[in-house]
Enzyme design. Structure first.
Site, PDB file in Angstrom:
ATOM      1  N   ASN A   9      15.479  33.185   3.633  1.00  0.00           N
ATOM      2  CA  ASN A   9      13.942  33.673   3.988  1.00  0.00           C
ATOM      3  C   ASN A   9      13.140  32.750   3.482  1.00  0.00           C
ATOM      4  OD1 ASN A   9      11.486  34.920   3.209  1.00  0.00           O
ATOM      5  ND2 ASN A   9      12.451  36.974   4.299  1.00  0.00           N
ATOM      6  N   GLY A  11       9.966  32.871   2.973  1.00  0.00           N
ATOM      7  CA  GLY A  11       9.037  33.587   2.272  1.00  0.00           C
ATOM      8  C   GLY A  11       9.501  33.757   0.707  1.00  0.00           C
ATOM      9  N   LYS A  12      10.817  34.371   0.781  1.00  0.00           N
ATOM     10  CA  LYS A  12      11.355  34.323  -0.482  1.00  0.00           C
ATOM     11  C   LYS A  12      11.470  33.127  -1.291  1.00  0.00           C
ATOM     12  CE  LYS A  12      14.414  38.370   0.443  1.00  0.00           C
ATOM     13  NZ  LYS A  12      15.894  38.989   0.326  1.00  0.00           N
ATOM     14  N   ASP A  69      17.932  40.959  -2.846  1.00  0.00           N
ATOM     15  CA  ASP A  69      17.947  41.817  -1.833  1.00  0.00           C
ATOM     16  C   ASP A  69      16.670  42.764  -2.003  1.00  0.00           C
ATOM     17  OD1 ASP A  69      19.465  42.461   0.834  1.00  0.00           O
ATOM     18  OD2 ASP A  69      19.329  44.526   0.169  1.00  0.00           O
ATOM     19  N   PHE A 152       4.632  37.081   3.540  1.00  0.00           N
ATOM     20  CA  PHE A 152       5.499  37.269   4.500  1.00  0.00           C
ATOM     21  C   PHE A 152       5.904  38.659   4.800  1.00  0.00           C
ATOM     22  CE2 PHE A 152       9.536  38.330   2.440  1.00  0.00           C
ATOM     23  CZ  PHE A 152       9.184  37.850   1.168  1.00  0.00           C
ATOM     24  N   ASP A 155       3.813  42.169   4.107  1.00  0.00           N
ATOM     25  CA  ASP A 155       2.683  41.993   3.345  1.00  0.00           C
ATOM     26  C   ASP A 155       1.496  42.430   4.082  1.00  0.00           C
ATOM     27  OD1 ASP A 155       3.722  41.227   0.650  1.00  0.00           O
ATOM     28  OD2 ASP A 155       3.853  39.095   1.321  1.00  0.00           O
ATOM     29  N   LYS A 175      -0.009  37.633  -6.406  1.00  0.00           N
ATOM     30  CA  LYS A 175       1.346  38.489  -5.907  1.00  0.00           C
ATOM     31  C   LYS A 175       2.252  38.244  -6.878  1.00  0.00           C
ATOM     32  CE  LYS A 175       4.539  39.221  -2.181  1.00  0.00           C
ATOM     33  NZ  LYS A 175       5.238  38.890  -1.037  1.00  0.00           N
ATOM     34  N   ARG A 181       9.174  41.329  -6.845  1.00  0.00           N
ATOM     35  CA  ARG A 181      10.069  40.037  -7.039  1.00  0.00           C
ATOM     36  C   ARG A 181       9.642  39.377  -8.539  1.00  0.00           C
ATOM     37  NH1 ARG A 181       9.380  38.665  -2.396  1.00  0.00           N
ATOM     38  NH2 ARG A 181      11.398  39.601  -1.881  1.00  0.00           N
TER      39      ARG A 181
HETATM   40  P1  ITT Z   1      18.188  36.898   2.936  1.00  0.00           P
HETATM   41  O1  ITT Z   1      18.955  37.962   3.148  1.00  0.00           O
HETATM   42  O2  ITT Z   1      18.494  35.496   3.390  1.00  0.00           O
HETATM   43  O3  ITT Z   1      17.689  36.677   1.620  1.00  0.00           O
HETATM   44  P2  ITT Z   1      16.219  38.652   4.296  1.00  0.00           P
HETATM   45  O4  ITT Z   1      14.821  38.526   4.826  1.00  0.00           O
HETATM   46  O5  ITT Z   1      17.370  38.997   5.509  1.00  0.00           O
HETATM   47  O6  ITT Z   1      16.737  37.008   3.731  1.00  0.00           O
HETATM   48  P3  ITT Z   1      16.729  41.157   2.824  1.00  0.00           P
HETATM   49  O7  ITT Z   1      17.912  41.431   3.560  1.00  0.00           O
HETATM   50  O8  ITT Z   1      16.640  41.293   1.358  1.00  0.00           O
HETATM   51  O9  ITT Z   1      16.325  39.392   3.083  1.00  0.00           O
HETATM   52  O10 ITT Z   1      15.518  41.900   3.574  1.00  0.00           O
HETATM   53  C1  ITT Z   1      14.368  41.795   2.886  1.00  0.00           C
HETATM   54  C2  ITT Z   1      13.090  42.134   3.908  1.00  0.00           C
HETATM   55  O11 ITT Z   1      12.248  43.157   3.179  1.00  0.00           O
HETATM   56  C3  ITT Z   1      12.196  40.972   4.354  1.00  0.00           C
HETATM   57  O12 ITT Z   1      12.696  40.374   5.378  1.00  0.00           O
HETATM   58  C4  ITT Z   1      10.807  41.696   4.519  1.00  0.00           C
HETATM   59  O13 ITT Z   1      10.835  42.286   5.959  1.00  0.00           O
HETATM   60  C5  ITT Z   1      10.837  42.878   3.414  1.00  0.00           C
HETATM   61  N1  ITT Z   1      10.385  42.356   2.214  1.00  0.00           N
HETATM   62  C6  ITT Z   1      10.916  42.170   0.864  1.00  0.00           C
HETATM   63  N2  ITT Z   1      10.153  41.431   0.156  1.00  0.00           N
HETATM   64  C7  ITT Z   1       8.755  41.530   0.723  1.00  0.00           C
HETATM   65  C8  ITT Z   1       7.564  41.039   0.120  1.00  0.00           C
HETATM   66  O14 ITT Z   1       7.639  40.479  -0.921  1.00  0.00           O
HETATM   67  N3  ITT Z   1       6.871  40.835   1.145  1.00  0.00           N
HETATM   68  C9  ITT Z   1       6.748  41.492   2.241  1.00  0.00           C
HETATM   69  N4  ITT Z   1       7.956  41.889   2.831  1.00  0.00           N
HETATM   70  C10 ITT Z   1       8.936  41.906   2.089  1.00  0.00           C
HETATM   71 NA    NA Z   2      19.346  39.511   4.764  1.00  0.00          NA
END
Ligand code: ITT
Ligand code: NA
Length: 200
Positions: A9, A11-12, A69, A152, A155, A175, A181
């Site tokens: 991801n 954004g992460k 996660d 992302f 948000d 943020k 996080r």
């Molecule tokens: P990875 O597994 O590759 O890390 P992912 O996006 O699939 O990527 P997750 O399964 O943990 O990761 O899902 C997290 C979701 O939760 C993410 O896609 C966003 O939709 C939401 N999310 C988590 N943290 C967020 C944030 O700081 N701001 C906005 N949305 C967030």
């Molecule tokens: Na994921």
């Protein structure tokens, strides 16, 4: 020193680069390792899914790996989308599609009942070690129209109480200083040095 984070991801990835960069660490993510497999998130909790991601990639690379996660839990939806946050509107759908679905589900929900929190579980895994687990929540409420361009995921809909702005209207630093996080990373930094040195 480089920390490998098992995320695709972007954004992460950007948030971790800033959070750990402040402490003098470089970060790498699975975006830097396109040959590595996608880890299927078959768990039923944030911790199970974070463990799957961190422990699978740590085994393959034979080095310490961090995974995140996370997700949004909305009280009026009994905690949904929760672990399904990334795929709320379906597999490989856009953030905009997830946000549209969330707004749709909350159409008839009043302002007072739109409370929610973001959750983050971090798992740090290393070969031959018991994984380290930390977690944090961030409380807010869900707005009625997407606002802001930063961040992302959800948000643009997540209204942060102290700012009365969405988390997409906060700067990256604002943020990271208060988010689920950011808080989880602060907890991790208190314990990970001991954990890395401890050859259990
Ligand atoms: P990875 O597994 O590759 O890390 P992912 O996006 O699939 O990527 P997750 O399964 O943990 O990761 O899902 C997290 C979701 O939760 C993410 O896609 C966003 O939709 C939401 N999310 C988590 N943290 C967020 C944030 O700081 N701001 C906005 N949305 C967030
Ligand atoms: Na994921």
């Amino acid at each position: 020193q480089t920390i490998v984070i098992a995320t695709r991801n972007p954004g992460k990835a950007k948030e971790f680069a800033a959070l750990f960069g402040k402490e003098g660490y470089q970060t790498k993510t699975l975006l830097d390792y396109p040959e590595l497999p996608d880890v299927e998130e078959t768990g039923t909790t944030f911790e199970e899914n974070a463990r799957l991601k961190a422990e699978t990639i740590a085994q393959i690379l034979q080095q310490p790996v961090l995974a995140d996660d996370s997700g949004l839990a909305v009280d009026a939806l009994n905690g949904m989308p929760g672990i399904f946050s990334a795929r709320f509107a379906g597999e490989r759908k856009s953030d905009a599609a997830n946000n549209a679905k969330l707004l749709h589900e909350l159409t008839d929900v009043s302002d007072e009942k739109r409370t929610a929190h973001f959750h983050c579980t971090l798992v740090f895994a290393a070969p031959q070690k018991e994984s380290l687990v930390v977690e944090a929540d961030w409380n807010g409420r869900i707005g009625r129209i997407p606002q802001g361009e930063n961040g992302f995921g959800y948000d643009p809909l997540f209204i942060v109480p102290d700012f009365n702005k969405t988390s997409a209207e906060l700067s990256n630093d604002e943020k990271n200083a208060i988010s689920h996080r950011g808080m989880a990373v602060q907890k991790l930094e208190k314990v990970w040095k001991n954990w890395l040195e401890d050859n259990q």
